[in-house]
Enzyme design. Structure first.
Site, PDB file in Angstrom:
ATOM      1  N   HIS A 217     -58.652 -10.066  40.883  1.00  0.00           N
ATOM      2  CA  HIS A 217     -59.152  -9.342  41.898  1.00  0.00           C
ATOM      3  C   HIS A 217     -59.874 -10.281  42.848  1.00  0.00           C
ATOM      4  CE1 HIS A 217     -60.579  -6.135  44.324  1.00  0.00           C
ATOM      5  NE2 HIS A 217     -61.645  -6.872  44.432  1.00  0.00           N
ATOM      6  N   TYR A 221     -59.525 -11.427  47.710  1.00  0.00           N
ATOM      7  CA  TYR A 221     -60.515 -11.476  48.790  1.00  0.00           C
ATOM      8  C   TYR A 221     -60.240 -13.339  49.157  1.00  0.00           C
ATOM      9  CZ  TYR A 221     -62.261  -7.151  47.396  1.00  0.00           C
ATOM     10  OH  TYR A 221     -62.448  -5.897  47.185  1.00  0.00           O
ATOM     11  N   HIS A 368     -50.045  -0.103  48.442  1.00  0.00           N
ATOM     12  CA  HIS A 368     -51.431  -0.319  48.708  1.00  0.00           C
ATOM     13  C   HIS A 368     -51.248  -1.836  49.018  1.00  0.00           C
ATOM     14  CE1 HIS A 368     -55.403  -1.438  48.013  1.00  0.00           C
ATOM     15  NE2 HIS A 368     -55.297  -2.150  47.144  1.00  0.00           N
ATOM     16  N   PHE A 369     -50.409  -2.694  48.195  1.00  0.00           N
ATOM     17  CA  PHE A 369     -50.714  -3.992  48.473  1.00  0.00           C
ATOM     18  C   PHE A 369     -49.910  -4.511  49.783  1.00  0.00           C
ATOM     19  CE2 PHE A 369     -48.387  -4.851  44.372  1.00  0.00           C
ATOM     20  CZ  PHE A 369     -47.128  -5.229  45.045  1.00  0.00           C
ATOM     21  N   HIS A 370     -48.909  -3.811  50.208  1.00  0.00           N
ATOM     22  CA  HIS A 370     -48.170  -4.140  51.293  1.00  0.00           C
ATOM     23  C   HIS A 370     -48.977  -3.766  52.607  1.00  0.00           C
ATOM     24  CE1 HIS A 370     -44.709  -4.731  48.583  1.00  0.00           C
ATOM     25  NE2 HIS A 370     -44.564  -5.727  49.674  1.00  0.00           N
ATOM     26  N   ARG A 433     -43.698   1.348  39.019  1.00  0.00           N
ATOM     27  CA  ARG A 433     -43.406   0.106  39.623  1.00  0.00           C
ATOM     28  C   ARG A 433     -43.020  -0.961  38.611  1.00  0.00           C
ATOM     29  NH1 ARG A 433     -49.182  -2.916  40.040  1.00  0.00           N
ATOM     30  NH2 ARG A 433     -47.894  -4.616  40.836  1.00  0.00           N
ATOM     31  N   ARG A 434     -42.737  -2.047  38.949  1.00  0.00           N
ATOM     32  CA  ARG A 434     -42.385  -3.088  38.016  1.00  0.00           C
ATOM     33  C   ARG A 434     -41.311  -2.975  37.053  1.00  0.00           C
ATOM     34  NH1 ARG A 434     -47.927  -3.254  36.174  1.00  0.00           N
ATOM     35  NH2 ARG A 434     -49.132  -4.961  37.185  1.00  0.00           N
TER      36      ARG A 434
HETATM   37 FE1  HAS Z   1     -56.720  -3.580  45.986  1.00  0.00          FE
HETATM   38  C1  HAS Z   1     -54.540  -3.202  43.109  1.00  0.00           C
HETATM   39  C2  HAS Z   1     -58.946  -1.689  44.701  1.00  0.00           C
HETATM   40  C3  HAS Z   1     -58.717  -4.206  48.875  1.00  0.00           C
HETATM   41  C4  HAS Z   1     -54.481  -6.190  47.129  1.00  0.00           C
HETATM   42  N1  HAS Z   1     -54.802  -4.496  45.278  1.00  0.00           N
HETATM   43  C5  HAS Z   1     -54.190  -4.246  44.106  1.00  0.00           C
HETATM   44  C6  HAS Z   1     -53.079  -5.086  44.066  1.00  0.00           C
HETATM   45  C7  HAS Z   1     -53.187  -6.147  45.075  1.00  0.00           C
HETATM   46  C8  HAS Z   1     -54.263  -5.544  45.810  1.00  0.00           C
HETATM   47  C9  HAS Z   1     -51.974  -7.092  45.464  1.00  0.00           C
HETATM   48  O1  HAS Z   1     -59.367  -0.525  41.942  1.00  0.00           O
HETATM   49  C10 HAS Z   1     -51.784  -5.046  42.842  1.00  0.00           C
HETATM   50  C11 HAS Z   1     -52.220  -5.802  41.717  1.00  0.00           C
HETATM   51  C12 HAS Z   1     -51.011  -5.660  40.939  1.00  0.00           C
HETATM   52  O2  HAS Z   1     -50.021  -6.492  40.864  1.00  0.00           O
HETATM   53  O3  HAS Z   1     -51.083  -5.066  39.853  1.00  0.00           O
HETATM   54  N2  HAS Z   1     -58.333  -3.020  46.577  1.00  0.00           N
HETATM   55  C13 HAS Z   1     -59.337  -2.314  45.994  1.00  0.00           C
HETATM   56  C14 HAS Z   1     -60.440  -1.992  46.533  1.00  0.00           C
HETATM   57  C15 HAS Z   1     -60.370  -2.792  47.675  1.00  0.00           C
HETATM   58  C16 HAS Z   1     -59.118  -3.527  47.724  1.00  0.00           C
HETATM   59  C17 HAS Z   1     -61.636  -1.057  46.198  1.00  0.00           C
HETATM   60  N3  HAS Z   1     -56.638  -4.990  47.679  1.00  0.00           N
HETATM   61  C18 HAS Z   1     -57.485  -5.097  48.536  1.00  0.00           C
HETATM   62  C19 HAS Z   1     -57.107  -6.318  49.583  1.00  0.00           C
HETATM   63  C20 HAS Z   1     -56.099  -6.735  49.030  1.00  0.00           C
HETATM   64  C21 HAS Z   1     -55.692  -5.953  47.969  1.00  0.00           C
HETATM   65  C22 HAS Z   1     -58.168  -6.708  50.703  1.00  0.00           C
HETATM   66  C23 HAS Z   1     -55.353  -7.694  49.573  1.00  0.00           C
HETATM   67  C24 HAS Z   1     -55.560  -8.603  50.394  1.00  0.00           C
HETATM   68  N4  HAS Z   1     -56.633  -2.451  44.353  1.00  0.00           N
HETATM   69  C25 HAS Z   1     -57.739  -1.805  43.849  1.00  0.00           C
HETATM   70  C26 HAS Z   1     -57.405  -1.134  42.683  1.00  0.00           C
HETATM   71  C27 HAS Z   1     -56.459  -1.824  42.293  1.00  0.00           C
HETATM   72  C28 HAS Z   1     -55.721  -2.536  43.285  1.00  0.00           C
HETATM   73  C29 HAS Z   1     -58.501  -0.477  41.799  1.00  0.00           C
HETATM   74  C30 HAS Z   1     -55.480  -1.745  40.833  1.00  0.00           C
HETATM   75  C31 HAS Z   1     -54.779  -0.316  40.888  1.00  0.00           C
HETATM   76  C32 HAS Z   1     -54.108  -0.236  39.607  1.00  0.00           C
HETATM   77  O4  HAS Z   1     -54.147   0.755  38.851  1.00  0.00           O
HETATM   78  O5  HAS Z   1     -52.976  -1.076  39.281  1.00  0.00           O
HETATM   79  C33 HAS Z   1     -61.537  -2.836  48.771  1.00  0.00           C
HETATM   80  O6  HAS Z   1     -61.812  -4.114  49.000  1.00  0.00           O
HETATM   81  C34 HAS Z   1     -61.177  -2.037  50.094  1.00  0.00           C
HETATM   82  C35 HAS Z   1     -62.351  -2.184  51.143  1.00  0.00           C
HETATM   83  C36 HAS Z   1     -61.724  -2.014  52.339  1.00  0.00           C
HETATM   84  C37 HAS Z   1     -61.956  -0.973  53.441  1.00  0.00           C
HETATM   85  C38 HAS Z   1     -61.591  -0.816  54.724  1.00  0.00           C
HETATM   86  C39 HAS Z   1     -62.493  -1.496  55.947  1.00  0.00           C
HETATM   87  C40 HAS Z   1     -61.683  -1.443  57.347  1.00  0.00           C
HETATM   88  C41 HAS Z   1     -61.898  -2.531  58.161  1.00  0.00           C
HETATM   89  C42 HAS Z   1     -60.761  -2.405  59.479  1.00  0.00           C
HETATM   90  C43 HAS Z   1     -61.430  -2.026  60.438  1.00  0.00           C
HETATM   91  C44 HAS Z   1     -60.633  -1.763  61.613  1.00  0.00           C
HETATM   92  C45 HAS Z   1     -60.826  -1.976  63.025  1.00  0.00           C
HETATM   93  C46 HAS Z   1     -59.829  -1.505  63.876  1.00  0.00           C
HETATM   94  C47 HAS Z   1     -62.305  -2.197  63.460  1.00  0.00           C
HETATM   95  C48 HAS Z   1     -63.149  -0.012  52.874  1.00  0.00           C
HETATM   96  C49 HAS Z   1     -62.509  -3.871  57.917  1.00  0.00           C
HETATM   97  C50 HAS Z   1     -59.981  -0.186  64.668  1.00  0.00           C
HETATM   98  C51 HAS Z   1     -58.511   0.390  64.801  1.00  0.00           C
HETATM   99  C52 HAS Z   1     -58.461   1.565  65.123  1.00  0.00           C
HETATM  100  C53 HAS Z   1     -56.964   1.970  65.154  1.00  0.00           C
HETATM  101  C54 HAS Z   1     -59.589   2.658  65.260  1.00  0.00           C
HETATM  102 CU    CU Z   2     -58.815  -5.392  42.598  1.00  0.00          CU
END
Ligand code: HAS
Ligand code: CU
Length: 550
Positions: A217, A221, A368-370, A433-434
């Protein structure tokens, strides 16, 4: 411009990153065509082998080398040229990481390690694959220590001063990385290597997965924070404003040290052997780690609005039109951010204990991860490439290059949108998947999953092909700016490192007291992991022998 010797180290890192990117995206293209049955692979190549190469080379290797290239450049710029020792260790770190990469890649390509990038036991690859992975980690540690050394020297000569924001963020990311790696180092050294070489007969599967996700995890980050660095430090410069709030930026980074690590169980919510209490605790902590991302989103909107108003934007959304859309360095990162809105929301869904039952182990996760690492992170790195390489080589980023850059980011966005939407939908329908075979749920074969409106064979193949085209355009830009574009001569041709000013007068000094943050992080890690891990060791079922399923 930074010292020539430092530029060389950075350029080698970026060069290796894009070599991995080239091979990794090619594997991605093969992937969609195999899924489509449009491609018959030669007998020495199979689905899992390519999937492993795709994951390892893009998610692990491209990111890591690019990140170090970026850190080295930014640290040399913000803290001054490296001393001889820092340079030496940066080179050693680079070569060790590269050696590990080559070993692991050779094992994957020769069919000895088709274990996917998460290398779950009891799948058993060649011992040399795990040795390669261990060397990758050791190499990054050496490079990390070099940068920490550079930072310590700076602190000694600038007593009582807060370090520049870029350096602060680099050190935060490195602290997170080093603590995170302890888990994967423990499992690879003490579990996988002895088992893969046959020194032990069996492996404790649940322990190995838990130690992996302790690392896995925060690994995400480690990819995200360098992208956030670009959002916080580079974007305001492109917009002609200062960093919105220096203390907010630092605080959000520090929160990542605290909450990134004690959350690995959210990848194991469906696994037996961990009681619900510990899963629940780590789910709560996962929700804590969402906060610094929300702070980042807030900060970005504030930055956009301030710059837009400064340029005369009025009304509720007037600022939007005033953003520098014609600047590919900005537009790329803006699209990256936009993708992270659904990407982050999907993460919150994954992390929600019950909802995880629906999406776990389905193509939803691949979607999700893409749209997390594959677009917000990767496209931010692409947007940075447009100026980072010309800055390091002193070459021009020509008008035609700028146009190609736009074609590249737009094709990447379209490709990812098609592909990841299809993956999310298919996941909700239950497509696993996988796996290359999935004839269940009334489906005769894997192919039958792909017959919806947005999820048919053609959409997938078109999406994948557009992505590959985009990747090739990027490789062309990289090769040109690295070796072939004319040198910049006139002042207006010289490409700069856009680093925004950040007012740190009102930033509290304790934010840079690392021991506070490391101390709280260790406390949270012990609270979340000590008891469940010790249970896994003391109440372990008989270990598993290895399987080579490919
Ligand atoms: Fe995730 C699985 C939960 C973030 C990558 N994640 C994965 C896997 C990868 C991955 C690679 O809880 C698969 C692993 C595998 O092979 O099994 N993930 C989260 C949560 C967050 C999160 C809570 N993940 C990421 C990030 C990744 C990433 C970042 C890569 C860089 N993820 C999970 C969970 C799994 C998971 C479970 C396991 C699922 C399973 O069952 O296998 C949080 O960090 C997300 C917080 C982000 C936000 C978004 C904030 C938005 C922003 C953009 C602002 C936009 C602006 C533009 C200003 C709340 C900062 C404005 C534009 C306009 C058009 C208005
Ligand atoms: Cu995670």
């Amino acid at each position: 411009m930074i010292a020539a010797q430092d530029r060389k180290i950075a350029l080698w890192n970026i060069g290796v990153a894009y070599t991995a990117f080239l091979i990794g995206t090619l594997c991605g293209l093969l992937q969609v065509f195999i899924r489509n049955d449009a491609l018959q692979l030669p007998s020495w190549l199979d689905y899992y082998q390519i999937l492993t190469a795709h994951g390892v080379l893009l998610a692990l290797i491209f990111t890591t080398f690019f990140i170090f290239g970026f850190f080295i450049t930014g640290m040399s710029k913000s803290l001054g040229a490296f001393g001889p020792k820092v340079r030496l260790f940066s080179w050693i770190g680079f070569w060790v990481t590269l050696l590990g990469t080559v070993m692991a890649t050779v094992m994957i390509v020769s069919g000895e390690a088709s274990v996917l990038y998460t290398f779950y036991a009891p799948l058993k690859g060649s011992g040399w694959f795990y040795v390669g992975l261990a060397l990758v980690i050791v190499g990054t540690w050496i490079s990390s220590f070099a940068l920490v050394g550079h930072y310590i020297v700076w602190r000694k000569t600038h007593k009582g001063e807060l370090s520049p924001l870029f350096a602060f963020m680099t050190i935060t990311t490195i602290i997170l990385w080093i603590i995170a790696c302890l888990g994967v180092v423990a499992t690879v050294l003490f579990q996988y290597i002895p088992w893969a070489f046959g020194w032990t007969d069996t492996i404790n599967v649940e322990l190995s997965r838990s130690l992996f996700w302790y690392f896995g995890h925060p690994l995400v980050y480690f990819w995200l924070l360098p992208a956030y660095m670009a959002w916080y430090v580079i974007v305001p410069k492109l917009l002609g404003v200062k960093v919105f709030s220096d203390s907010l930026a630092r605080l959000s980074f520090v929160l990542f040290i605290l909450f990134s690590i004690p959350v690995g169980f959210h990848h194991q919510l469906t696994e037996p052997g961990i009681s619900n209490f510990w899963k629940f605790l780590q789910v709560v902590l996962t929700f804590m780690v969402i906060i610094p991302s929300l702070m980042t989103a807030f900060s970005m909107f504030a930055t956009f609005e301030i710059s837009g108003r400064k340029k005369g934007g009025t009304g509720l959304f007037g600022w939007f039109k005033k953003l520098p859309w014609k600047d590919v360095r900005f537009t790329s990162i803006f699209i990256a951010m936009a993708f992270f809105i659904p990407g982050g929301a999907g993460g919150i869904i994954n992390a929600s204990f019950q909802l995880n039952e629906v999406v776990h182990n389905t193509l939803w996760i691949v979607g999700h991860f893409h749209i997390t690492v594959g677009t917000p992170v990767a496209m931010t790195f692409m947007g940075m490439t447009f100026w980072l390489i010309p800055y390091l080589t002193g070459r021009k980023f020509t008008k035609s290059m700028q146009i190609l850059g736009f074609v590249q980011i737009i094709t990447w966005s379209i490709g990812m949108l098609l592909m990841s939407t299809a993956q999310h939908v298919l996941g909700l329908l239950g497509a696993p998947r996988r796996t290359a075979y999935s004839g269940y749920n009334g489906h005769e074969s894997a192919l039958e999953w792909f017959d919806g409106i947005l999820t048919n064979h053609v959409t997938m193949a078109v999406g994948g092909s557009i992505l590959f085209l985009s990747a090739m355009i990027l490789i062309y830009i990289v090769v040109m700016t690295m070796f072939l574009s004319p040198k910049a001569v006139k002042p207006e041709e010289i490409v700069e490192f856009p680093m925004a000013e950040s007012d740190k007068e009102s930033t509290p000094k304790w934010l840079e007291n690392w021991w506070i943050w490391i101390g709280i992080a260790v406390f949270l890690i012990v609270a979340a992991y000590a008891i469940p891990l010790s249970h896994m060791i003391h109440h372990a079922p008989p270990g598993s022998e290895g399987f080579k399923t490919w």
